[in-house]
Design an enzyme around this catalytic site. Sequence first.
Site, short mmCIF file in Angstrom:
data_model
loop_
_atom_site.label_atom_id
_atom_site.label_comp_id
_atom_site.label_asym_id
_atom_site.label_seq_id
_atom_site.Cartn_x
_atom_site.Cartn_y
_atom_site.Cartn_z
N GLU A 29 23.59 10.92 -26.24
CA GLU A 29 24.54 11.20 -25.15
C GLU A 29 25.47 12.28 -25.67
OE1 GLU A 29 27.54 11.83 -23.25
OE2 GLU A 29 28.31 9.90 -23.95
N CYS A 69 33.57 13.11 -22.07
CA CYS A 69 32.41 13.96 -21.78
C CYS A 69 32.14 14.05 -20.29
CB CYS A 69 31.18 13.44 -22.53
SG CYS A 69 30.80 11.71 -22.18
#
Length: 498
Positions: free
Chosen positions: A270, A304
């Site tokens: 990720e 993010c």
Amino acid sequence: MTSTTTTDLVPASVHATISKLDPGHGQHINGRGVAASSGKTFEVLDPATGAVLADFADGGAAEATAAVDAAAAAFPAWAATAPRVRAEVLRKAWALMIERTEELAALMSAENGKSLADGRAEVGYAAEFFRWFSEEAVRSDGDFAESPAGGTRTIVTSHPVGVSALVTPWNFPAAMATRKIGPALAAGCTVVLKPASETPLTALAVAQILEEAGVPAGVVNVVTTTAPGDVVGTWLADERVRKVSFTGSTGIGRMLLGQAAERVVNSSMELGGNAPFVVAPDADIDAAVAGAMIAKFRNGGQACTAANRFYVHASVASEFTDKFGAAIEALQVGSAFEEGTAIGPLISAKAVTGLTALVDDAVSRGSKVSHQAKTSPLDGHFFPPTLLVDVPADAEIIRNEAFGPVAPIVTWTDEADLLAQVNDTEFGLASYVYSGDLKWALKFAEKIEAGMVGINRGIVSDPAAPFGGYKQSGLGREGAREGMRAFTETQYFSVDWS
């Protein structure tokens, strides 16, 4: 700023929590805290003031190997533990985290700098991964069918992949750990965790809660270090480690994938993001502003999934800018332990320098600072929440992830050009679309090259949904059923039925 700064706003209760965690023995291996064999420690600092919170054990390759020893020894018994038992342990861990929300939130706010409101929200989100995967643990994933040619039956089952190396970032120190630990334990894996050196206290607290909930010694091991390459490299070179799950920058992710390829280690990544936030001409502007405040300023923009670039239709740009700007100016910046704080510091001086360079570049290209909150007088890593207008599409802050409380606005009129700009990035994690026409929003969202799209809402994360991205934003998904499958191997039996 250095650790010699004397200001300390962290409450005595938080220091007491830290003392109980015994950070000097912060290597949590085989159910007990141990000091680093090197005798080295590193300081964990409050980024709002520079005050020293703890001297933490600084592990290395020896501790990394010891952690794998413990995880490998514990794996057969944990993998053979009944799914219902594993589920009940995770459910108890959820309950303990919820019960200790205030304690954990304050601990995170101290080492990470996030506001207490953000800390409380993260505890709830992080704990939910334990509850969600406690429910998934008892749902067998398999199949039974007749083969197309007849004469045989196909039985499909799954097994835990094995010892799993988990590497987590500093921005969500609880949630990034539980999002990986929860499915790994539910699937029957044992884990070795390396948290970020900026935020090891929360990881240690989570590990201790798990063992209090009934996780056997050796199932969850934590190695804290300022030499992550040595620790993670040791794990990826160890034939007993069969899985790596990493959350962090795309650059580090690429490097780890290269190392994992040498032994063909099962990998989940990720990585970075550059989320667009689209405001259509028919959007509810008040709702869009409310969503923008969440999408941009949750965790101080250090996420993010944070909205990184705002594409606002020219017909509503003035209204959106005025209302968004007023909300930004109202944000109070400071230590989490000061009354009314909504935005804390960035994680480091390096982060402040990088964000300053992005803003300076945008201004040099013709952008203007239209609204800005007041910054904190504290000697910490603060950056004032800022709104930029007249931002050109080629500004570095549009091309790169800002990872901080700065919102650049680009206006648009042509939908085809808008879509081209939205997708003109190597990243594809999250995105946001606000429109009064749901059909248009869904059709536009389908064309966005991103793994997650928030439609008329400023948050996309949910333990029950598959979290992950396209392109350079990663491989695989976390959360939902996919999150548990990431920690399993599929096996099938072909049975003669003649």
